[in-house]
Design a protein around this motif. Structure first.
Motif, PDB file in Angstrom:
ATOM      1  N   ILE A  91     -13.471  11.426   8.270  1.00 25.55           N
ATOM      2  CA  ILE A  91     -13.388  10.139   7.586  1.00 25.55           C
ATOM      3  C   ILE A  91     -11.917   9.836   7.291  1.00 25.55           C
ATOM      4  O   ILE A  91     -11.087  10.732   7.290  1.00 25.55           O
ATOM      5  N   CYS A  92     -11.639   8.559   7.052  1.00 22.02           N
ATOM      6  CA  CYS A  92     -10.272   8.126   6.768  1.00 22.02           C
ATOM      7  C   CYS A  92      -9.747   8.831   5.509  1.00 22.02           C
ATOM      8  O   CYS A  92     -10.464   8.944   4.518  1.00 22.02           O
ATOM      9  N   ALA A  93      -8.493   9.272   5.556  1.00 15.62           N
ATOM     10  CA  ALA A  93      -7.885   9.978   4.417  1.00 15.62           C
ATOM     11  C   ALA A  93      -7.939   9.137   3.142  1.00 15.62           C
ATOM     12  O   ALA A  93      -8.062   9.674   2.040  1.00 15.62           O
ATOM     13  N   PHE A 133      -2.005   8.018   2.711  1.00 18.79           N
ATOM     14  CA  PHE A 133      -1.775   7.292   3.960  1.00 18.79           C
ATOM     15  C   PHE A 133      -2.868   7.608   4.979  1.00 18.79           C
ATOM     16  O   PHE A 133      -3.261   8.757   5.150  1.00 18.79           O
ATOM     17  N   CYS A 134      -3.335   6.551   5.615  1.00 21.40           N
ATOM     18  CA  CYS A 134      -4.362   6.676   6.638  1.00 21.40           C
ATOM     19  C   CYS A 134      -3.743   7.295   7.893  1.00 21.40           C
ATOM     20  O   CYS A 134      -2.634   6.948   8.276  1.00 21.40           O
ATOM     21  N   ASP A 135      -4.461   8.232   8.494  1.00 26.71           N
ATOM     22  CA  ASP A 135      -3.952   8.808   9.749  1.00 26.71           C
ATOM     23  C   ASP A 135      -4.981   8.662  10.883  1.00 26.71           C
ATOM     24  O   ASP A 135      -5.041   9.457  11.802  1.00 26.71           O
ATOM     25  N   CYS A 136      -5.805   7.621  10.741  1.00 24.44           N
ATOM     26  CA  CYS A 136      -6.855   7.381  11.748  1.00 24.44           C
ATOM     27  C   CYS A 136      -6.256   6.735  13.003  1.00 24.44           C
ATOM     28  O   CYS A 136      -5.152   6.211  12.973  1.00 24.44           O
ATOM     29  N   LEU A 137      -7.052   6.735  14.064  1.00 20.70           N
ATOM     30  CA  LEU A 137      -6.682   5.990  15.254  1.00 20.70           C
ATOM     31  C   LEU A 137      -6.885   4.513  14.958  1.00 20.70           C
ATOM     32  O   LEU A 137      -7.873   4.150  14.327  1.00 20.70           O
ATOM     33  N   GLN A 140     -10.374   2.676  14.410  1.00 19.83           N
ATOM     34  CA  GLN A 140     -11.394   3.577  13.865  1.00 19.83           C
ATOM     35  C   GLN A 140     -11.554   3.430  12.364  1.00 19.83           C
ATOM     36  O   GLN A 140     -12.426   4.062  11.774  1.00 19.83           O
ATOM     37  N   CYS A 141     -10.705   2.645  11.737  1.00 17.42           N
ATOM     38  CA  CYS A 141     -10.910   2.378  10.306  1.00 17.42           C
ATOM     39  C   CYS A 141     -10.303   1.042   9.918  1.00 17.42           C
ATOM     40  O   CYS A 141      -9.475   0.502  10.632  1.00 17.42           O
ATOM     41  N   GLN A 142     -10.718   0.565   8.759  1.00 17.05           N
ATOM     42  CA  GLN A 142     -10.316  -0.756   8.281  1.00 17.05           C
ATOM     43  C   GLN A 142      -8.830  -0.862   7.960  1.00 17.05           C
ATOM     44  O   GLN A 142      -8.277  -1.949   7.980  1.00 17.05           O
ATOM     45  N   CYS A 143      -8.192   0.265   7.652  1.00 20.19           N
ATOM     46  CA  CYS A 143      -6.772   0.245   7.257  1.00 20.19           C
ATOM     47  C   CYS A 143      -5.908  -0.501   8.258  1.00 20.19           C
ATOM     48  O   CYS A 143      -4.916  -1.116   7.906  1.00 20.19           O
ATOM     49  N   HIS A 144      -6.272  -0.426   9.536  1.00 18.12           N
ATOM     50  CA  HIS A 144      -5.436  -1.006  10.587  1.00 18.12           C
ATOM     51  C   HIS A 144      -5.781  -2.468  10.867  1.00 18.12           C
ATOM     52  O   HIS A 144      -5.063  -3.120  11.598  1.00 18.12           O
TER      53      HIS A 144
HETATM   54 ZN   LIG Z   1      -7.908   5.256   8.174  1.00 17.19          ZN
END
Ligand SMILES: [Zn+2]
Length: 160
Positions: A91-93, A133-137, A140-144
């Motif tokens: 899951i997203c950090a 901080f989000c480290d997702c691709l 793959q998550c809303q942060c981006h």
């Molecule tokens: Zn994320």
């Protein structure tokens, strides 16, 4: 004894491990007795699952007369922690804190459990960071999402 299992344990194998952790060394007959009613597993199913656990190196075999005795090669505590860590790695950090809070809210806890969590939280407070901080691709998550919308014309995906 391995510290963390590198190979995954399936849900069915997990049920077998729980019986072995509690009753080792255990025979396949005993394991079948414990699980047959609730899981509706036949002796052959249990034997197949034990075989896989032996192959994966999670269970050891010892022959005693005509019987085989099975013991755990991985600790229960390490395996439970590995299982939980595995969930949080996917899951997203930025969602870890809220997910943990949600889990605590839903769990039935004793006063001792709560004390334990409070002690850990007290220590965590001293080491807390300002922002996670989000480290997702990207994708793959809303942060981006806000970033991707701003750059929609460029059709470029950049990690931040
Ligand atoms: Zn994320």
């Amino acid at each position: 004894m391995q510290t963390t299992p590198a190979v995954k344990i399936t849900e069915a194998e997990w049920e077998i491990m729980r019986v072995i952790w509690t009753n080792q060394p255990a025979t396949s007959r005993f394991i079948t007795e414990v699980l047959s009613e609730q899981m509706n597993w036949k002796s052959a199913t249990v034997k197949t699952l034990i075989g896989r656990l032996v192959e994966k190196g999670f269970v050891s075999t010892k022959k005693q007369g005509k019987k085989y005795l099975y013991s755990a090669m991985i600790s229960e505590e390490d395996s439970i922690n590995a299982l939980a860590t595995d969930v949080f790695e996917h899951i997203c950090a930025t969602k870890v804190g809220a997910t943990l809070a949600n889990q605590i809210e839903q769990a039935t806890l004793s006063r001792d459990d709560i004390q334990l969590i409070e002690d850990i939280l007290q220590k965590k407070k001293e080491q807390a960071v300002e922002k996670i901080f989000c480290d997702c691709l990207p994708g793959q998550c809303q942060c981006h999402n806000s970033y991707m919308k701003e750059n929609e014309n460029e059709k470029r995906i950049v990690r931040h």
